[in-house]
Design a protein around this motif. Sequence first.
Motif, PDB file in Angstrom:
ATOM      1  N   ARG A   1       0.873  -1.181   0.000  1.00 32.10           N
ATOM      2  CA  ARG A   1       0.000   0.000   0.000  1.00 32.10           C
ATOM      3  C   ARG A   1       0.902   1.221   0.000  1.00 32.10           C
ATOM      4  N   PRO A   2       1.380   1.619  -1.171  1.00 29.28           N
ATOM      5  CA  PRO A   2       2.399   2.685  -1.227  1.00 29.28           C
ATOM      6  C   PRO A   2       1.925   4.036  -0.698  1.00 29.28           C
ATOM      7  N   ASN A   3       0.631   4.181  -0.454  1.00 33.61           N
ATOM      8  CA  ASN A   3       0.154   5.436   0.136  1.00 33.61           C
ATOM      9  C   ASN A   3       0.364   5.478   1.647  1.00 33.61           C
ATOM     10  N   CYS A   4       0.776   4.369   2.221  1.00 32.67           N
ATOM     11  CA  CYS A   4       0.891   4.283   3.690  1.00 32.67           C
ATOM     12  C   CYS A   4       2.349   4.265   4.124  1.00 32.67           C
ATOM     13  N   THR A   5       2.644   5.106   5.109  1.00 31.64           N
ATOM     14  CA  THR A   5       3.946   5.072   5.761  1.00 31.64           C
ATOM     15  C   THR A   5       3.745   4.524   7.159  1.00 31.64           C
ATOM     16  N   HIS A   6       4.480   3.493   7.504  1.00 32.78           N
ATOM     17  CA  HIS A   6       4.325   2.860   8.812  1.00 32.78           C
ATOM     18  C   HIS A   6       5.489   3.233   9.727  1.00 32.78           C
ATOM     19  N   ILE A   7       5.132   3.521  10.961  1.00 32.91           N
ATOM     20  CA  ILE A   7       6.139   3.789  11.988  1.00 32.91           C
ATOM     21  C   ILE A   7       6.436   2.485  12.709  1.00 32.91           C
ATOM     22  N   ASP A   8       7.708   2.157  12.802  1.00 32.05           N
ATOM     23  CA  ASP A   8       8.105   0.916  13.450  1.00 32.05           C
ATOM     24  C   ASP A   8       8.629   1.244  14.851  1.00 32.05           C
ATOM     25  N   CYS A   9       7.849   0.912  15.844  1.00 34.25           N
ATOM     26  CA  CYS A   9       8.260   0.979  17.240  1.00 34.25           C
ATOM     27  C   CYS A   9       8.613   2.407  17.693  1.00 34.25           C
ATOM     28  N   MET A  10       7.576   3.120  18.100  1.00 33.92           N
ATOM     29  CA  MET A  10       7.800   4.481  18.590  1.00 33.92           C
ATOM     30  C   MET A  10       8.639   4.466  19.861  1.00 33.92           C
ATOM     31  N   MET A  11       9.372   5.537  20.068  1.00 33.28           N
ATOM     32  CA  MET A  11      10.382   5.574  21.119  1.00 33.28           C
ATOM     33  C   MET A  11      10.233   6.848  21.939  1.00 33.28           C
ATOM     34  N   GLY A  12      10.180   6.701  23.249  1.00 31.43           N
ATOM     35  CA  GLY A  12      10.152   7.874  24.102  1.00 31.43           C
ATOM     36  C   GLY A  12      10.998   7.688  25.350  1.00 31.43           C
ATOM     37  N   MET A  13      11.214   6.421  25.685  1.00 36.52           N
ATOM     38  CA  MET A  13      11.953   6.117  26.908  1.00 36.52           C
ATOM     39  C   MET A  13      12.789   4.859  26.671  1.00 36.52           C
ATOM     40  N   ILE A  14      14.073   4.966  26.969  1.00 35.21           N
ATOM     41  CA  ILE A  14      14.987   3.846  26.747  1.00 35.21           C
ATOM     42  C   ILE A  14      15.559   3.428  28.095  1.00 35.21           C
ATOM     43  N   ARG A  15      15.573   2.141  28.322  1.00 35.22           N
ATOM     44  CA  ARG A  15      16.122   1.628  29.578  1.00 35.22           C
ATOM     45  C   ARG A  15      17.429   0.885  29.273  1.00 35.22           C
ATOM     46  N   SER A  16      18.462   1.228  30.042  1.00 32.09           N
ATOM     47  CA  SER A  16      19.723   0.503  29.907  1.00 32.09           C
ATOM     48  C   SER A  16      19.596  -0.854  30.580  1.00 32.09           C
ATOM     49  N   MET A  17      20.116  -1.856  29.920  1.00 31.09           N
ATOM     50  CA  MET A  17      20.104  -3.207  30.491  1.00 31.09           C
ATOM     51  C   MET A  17      21.493  -3.588  31.007  1.00 31.09           C
ATOM     52  N   GLU A  18      22.384  -2.609  31.031  1.00 30.31           N
ATOM     53  CA  GLU A  18      23.757  -2.895  31.418  1.00 30.31           C
ATOM     54  C   GLU A  18      23.972  -2.703  32.923  1.00 30.31           C
ATOM     55  N   ASP A  19      25.069  -3.223  33.410  1.00 30.73           N
ATOM     56  CA  ASP A  19      25.442  -3.036  34.801  1.00 30.73           C
ATOM     57  C   ASP A  19      26.944  -2.793  34.842  1.00 30.73           C
TER      58      ASP A  19
ATOM     59  N   ASN B   1      18.964  25.328   9.110  1.00 26.50           N
ATOM     60  CA  ASN B   1      19.680  26.601   8.921  1.00 26.50           C
ATOM     61  C   ASN B   1      20.030  27.237  10.268  1.00 26.50           C
ATOM     62  N   GLU B   2      20.608  26.377  11.124  1.00 29.68           N
ATOM     63  CA  GLU B   2      21.166  26.801  12.417  1.00 29.68           C
ATOM     64  C   GLU B   2      20.113  27.290  13.392  1.00 29.68           C
ATOM     65  N   ARG B   3      18.877  26.879  13.175  1.00 30.37           N
ATOM     66  CA  ARG B   3      17.827  27.175  14.157  1.00 30.37           C
ATOM     67  C   ARG B   3      17.138  25.891  14.558  1.00 30.37           C
ATOM     68  N   CYS B   4      16.831  25.755  15.869  1.00 32.05           N
ATOM     69  CA  CYS B   4      16.082  24.588  16.329  1.00 32.05           C
ATOM     70  C   CYS B   4      14.611  24.790  15.938  1.00 32.05           C
ATOM     71  N   VAL B   5      14.123  23.903  15.092  1.00 30.10           N
ATOM     72  CA  VAL B   5      12.771  24.052  14.565  1.00 30.10           C
ATOM     73  C   VAL B   5      11.778  23.191  15.341  1.00 30.10           C
ATOM     74  N   SER B   6      12.246  22.050  15.841  1.00 34.65           N
ATOM     75  CA  SER B   6      11.337  21.163  16.563  1.00 34.65           C
ATOM     76  C   SER B   6      12.165  20.264  17.471  1.00 34.65           C
ATOM     77  N   GLU B   7      11.536  19.789  18.542  1.00 29.83           N
ATOM     78  CA  GLU B   7      12.247  18.874  19.439  1.00 29.83           C
ATOM     79  C   GLU B   7      11.285  17.894  20.074  1.00 29.83           C
ATOM     80  N   GLN B   8      11.823  16.771  20.467  1.00 32.09           N
ATOM     81  CA  GLN B   8      11.054  15.757  21.176  1.00 32.09           C
ATOM     82  C   GLN B   8      11.882  15.277  22.366  1.00 32.09           C
ATOM     83  N   PRO B   9      11.218  15.039  23.495  1.00 33.69           N
ATOM     84  CA  PRO B   9      11.970  14.538  24.651  1.00 33.69           C
ATOM     85  C   PRO B   9      12.309  13.057  24.489  1.00 33.69           C
TER      86      PRO B   9
END
Lengths: 133, 129
Positions: free
Chosen positions: A20-38, A121-129
């Motif tokens: 369905r070339p009219n559709c763009t799919h987002i794969d796994c939205m991201m907002g919070m990442i957890r470290s699994m390391e120690d 062009n050296e200006r922050c236009v948008s941001e996401q946490p």
Amino acid sequence: MEPVVRYMILCDNAVTDPDRPNCTHIDCMMGMIRSMEDPAYPVVRESFYVFLVLANCRGAGNAQIKVLYQDEEPERLILGSLIHTLDFSGSSPLDLLGVGFRIRNCRFPFEGRYSVQFWYNERCVSEQPLTLR
Amino acid sequence: MPGSRSENVPIRLIATFNDVAIPGPGFEIPLATAMLGNRTELEPVRMFPTIDVWMTESQIDLTSLVVQKIRQVTSESFSPGESLLIESWFKNQSEQDVAALLNITPEAVRIERQRLLERIRISIEPPRA
């Protein structure tokens, strides 16, 4: 004049559906990442993807993604993409245009709050946490 | 009945860039990057239940909003049978159809719907400054 950011999505990937070339799919939205390391930090995220949908695109300009650590004053630039030229010639300002930045080998030194920013062009236009735990 | 055919205009992907992260000043990746742990996982995005709104030709956004609010009220304050009566009204189901469903007369459906809707009060206030 800078583009208007209609969407800015942090995710693993964004793909056009082959059936369905009219559709763009987002794969796994991201907002919070957890470290699994120690110990947990520093930790390397192999990659993340910034998917932008832009409108009001005219001419050409330089675009970049920056990631800043926000739990300190002043904010600190942790990493960024290369600077890329976006050439909108041939597009109407009314078009919705997709732009993707895949950034690999991202080293996050601390847990806490980060800001993923789209610069044009050296200006922050948008941001996401983005939160690292 | 208005036409219902539509299609999604594709979002044209004009560029995908693939970069190795450039560290900020003081955060240069040491040679021993490979030694750093890279096991991470994403915290899931918690999904709230989707609120479905049945749109009809006469509805505008404000109506949808009111319907949505009434649904919340009815689910909390009315019996399942009463909620069904109001829900069928939202769905534009005829009094005859609902009467057949509930095994009552169409007149009883009309009266009961009227009674239930009169019990609902909605105030719309401007946003707080």
